[in-house]
Design a protein around this motif. Structure first.
Motif, PDB file in Angstrom:
ATOM      1  N   SER A 149       1.536 -12.720  -3.236  1.00  0.00           N
ATOM      2  CA  SER A 149       0.212 -13.335  -3.171  1.00  0.00           C
ATOM      3  C   SER A 149       0.095 -14.413  -4.233  1.00  0.00           C
ATOM      4  N   GLN A 180      -4.594 -14.817  -2.629  1.00  0.00           N
ATOM      5  CA  GLN A 180      -5.405 -13.857  -3.364  1.00  0.00           C
ATOM      6  C   GLN A 180      -5.852 -14.470  -4.680  1.00  0.00           C
ATOM      7  N   ALA A 188      -4.609  -5.227  -6.430  1.00  0.00           N
ATOM      8  CA  ALA A 188      -3.524  -5.046  -5.460  1.00  0.00           C
ATOM      9  C   ALA A 188      -2.220  -4.649  -6.156  1.00  0.00           C
ATOM     10  N   LYS A 193      -0.054  -2.707  -3.407  1.00  0.00           N
ATOM     11  CA  LYS A 193      -0.320  -3.244  -2.076  1.00  0.00           C
ATOM     12  C   LYS A 193       0.389  -4.579  -1.841  1.00  0.00           C
TER      13      LYS A 193
END
Length: 466
Positions: A149, A180, A188, A193
């Motif tokens: 991300s 993100q 995260a 994640k």
């Protein structure tokens, strides 16, 4: 015309002139407080009220009043939207979002100017990639096929695209890039994640400092210069050049203040951002991770050119943008001259923020800055400096045995030459000397060539505790 009529006309003209002189001038400034290397162009000016000190009150500004507005943003994109909409006059952001700013102004039939650098790295340090703390990944190459991300349209996005190209990756096939914001990515990472996160100052250092991530890549490895600087609406700068220069005078004073007392102003920035002072000092203290540098070095001009080229690669612009169209150094040159500084001398200076200190343990003056280590002891206002990691670790052991709490330990990377948080670094002890590395594989290469074994921070501390 009769005399009374002439007098009346003169009186009316005088009233009109006084009305013009009494103009209320808006100064709407967009900052990025949590992007801490923008501090000298935002937070410090605002909190110390430095702009008010330099605003002109003579000539056409004799009777002018100023209406100063400050707005804080977490990234450059929303700041640009406000500038293009005419709600902001001045704003600070990085090279990559700065090119979006210039492009957005152009699409709106307007023009913005990049007027100075605030802080940057000619090697690219400051942007970085982190992984969850317990991830087995130790290098960028291991992220092929993984999810990374990054805040899209940020300078970290630009770095990641260049780093991916150096790996030979097709970013559409070899890696999954998702957007993100830092605050989302932090959660995260903690929840595992995402496999990795790329970000700008200070998050590639902040997340490891907070204990839930490890930095595995620094922008210096891409050798792609990066910067944060100031943009201004070109029409505003043309109408009020003295106001723009006053803003830059305030920035110069902010720079002088933090250079003189980096611990004090790191604490002030921490108070207003929630970012720990230890991380802020990593950037703004002597030998910092980036250099506060207001001049348009060729490397920074190249950074903007690279950003423009990346925009085209992403098909985010079809415009023919050239650096020389949008960099205007006349205002910063004037501000330097007014401050009694030599712009051209600073332009040629590539040194990091200087350190003048004695080894806190031995009392010997530090002359070789490649192996400097530093300790910030809780309850002490100033950071302690050491000529070598060995000296710092010896003192660290003594301090901890005496019951002192250590806020942070800094070391210099033996290959990249950048300042590191020692708690997240790798070490090699050889011939009674300690070398420090960001990357485990670099430490392993060094150990193989020079002898010794690769050690974690806990392991190297334990050696000096015995």
């Amino acid at each position: 015309m009769k005399l009374p009529e002439i007098l009346m006309a003169l009186l009316l003209a005088s009233m009109l002139n006084n009305s013009a002189d009494a103009e209320t001038i808006r100064i709407a400034i967009g900052t990025q407080d949590t992007t801490i290397n923008c501090a000298t162009g935002g937070l410090l000016i605002r909190e110390l009220q430095l702009l008010e000190k330099y605003l002109p009150h003579d000539g056409k500004y004799k009777d002018a009043t100023y209406d100063i507005h400050w707005s804080n943003f977490t990234s450059g994109a929303p700041l640009t939207n406000e500038m293009v909409a005419g709600k902001l006059d001045i704003g600070s952001m990085a090279d990559f979002p700065g090119t979006f700013n210039i492009d957005a102004f152009q699409k709106a039939g307007k023009r913005s100017l990049f007027i100075n650098v605030l802080s940057g790295s000619t090697s690219g340090s400051g942007n970085g990639v982190v992984v969850p703390k317990d991830s087995p990944v130790q290098s960028l190459a291991e992220l092929k096929g993984k999810t990374i991300s990054v805040p899209f349209a940020s300078t970290a996005h630009g770095m990641l695209l260049r780093a991916a190209a150096q790996q030979g990756w097709n970013t559409e096939e070899d890696v999954s890039l998702i957007t993100q914001a830092p605050e989302i990515a932090g959660s995260a990472l903690q929840a595992n994640k995402i496999d990795a996160h790329a970000d700008f100052v200070p998050f590639a250092e902040l997340f490891p400092y907070r204990g839930f991530a490890r930095k595995i890549y620094d922008g210096a490895q891409a050798n792609a210069p990066t910067l944060h600087g100031t943009l201004v609406d070109a029409d505003y700068a043309k109408k009020y050049p003295e106001v723009v220069t006053a803003f830059l005078r305030a920035a110069i004073e902010a720079d002088h203040l933090i250079a003189a007392e980096p611990e004090k102003y790191s604490e002030l920035i921490a108070k207003h951002t929630g970012i720990e002072a230890e991380v802020i000092y990593l950037f703004h203290g002597p030998l910092g991770l980036q250099t506060r540098d207001f001049t348009w070095k060729p490397e920074y001009r190249q950074a903007l050119k690279t950003s423009f080229d990346t925009l085209k690669l992403l098909k985010r612009t079809s415009g023919d943008l050239t650096v020389d169209q949008f960099i205007d150094d006349q205002y910063i040159r004037t501000a330097f001259q007014q401050a009694g500084l030599d712009y051209d001398a600073h332009l040629k200076n590539y040194a990091s923020s200087p350190l003048s200190a004695k080894d806190a343990r031995t009392g010997v003056a530090i002359t070789d800055f490649k192996r400097v280590a530093q300790l910030w002891v809780a309850g002490e206002a100033l950071v302690r400096h050491y000529a070598s990691p060995e000296s710092a670790f010896a003192d660290l052991n003594a301090l901890e045995k005496a019951g002192k709490k250590i806020r942070v330990v800094y070391v210099q990377d033996s290959k990249l030459g950048i300042k590191l948080l020692a708690a997240n670094a790798w070490f090699v002890q050889h011939k009674n000397s300690v070398s420090s590395f960001l990357l485990k594989d670099e430490a392993e290469v060094f150990a193989k060539a020079n002898g010794g074994s690769v050690l974690s921070f806990a392991a190297i501390k334990n050696i000096y505790a015995n």
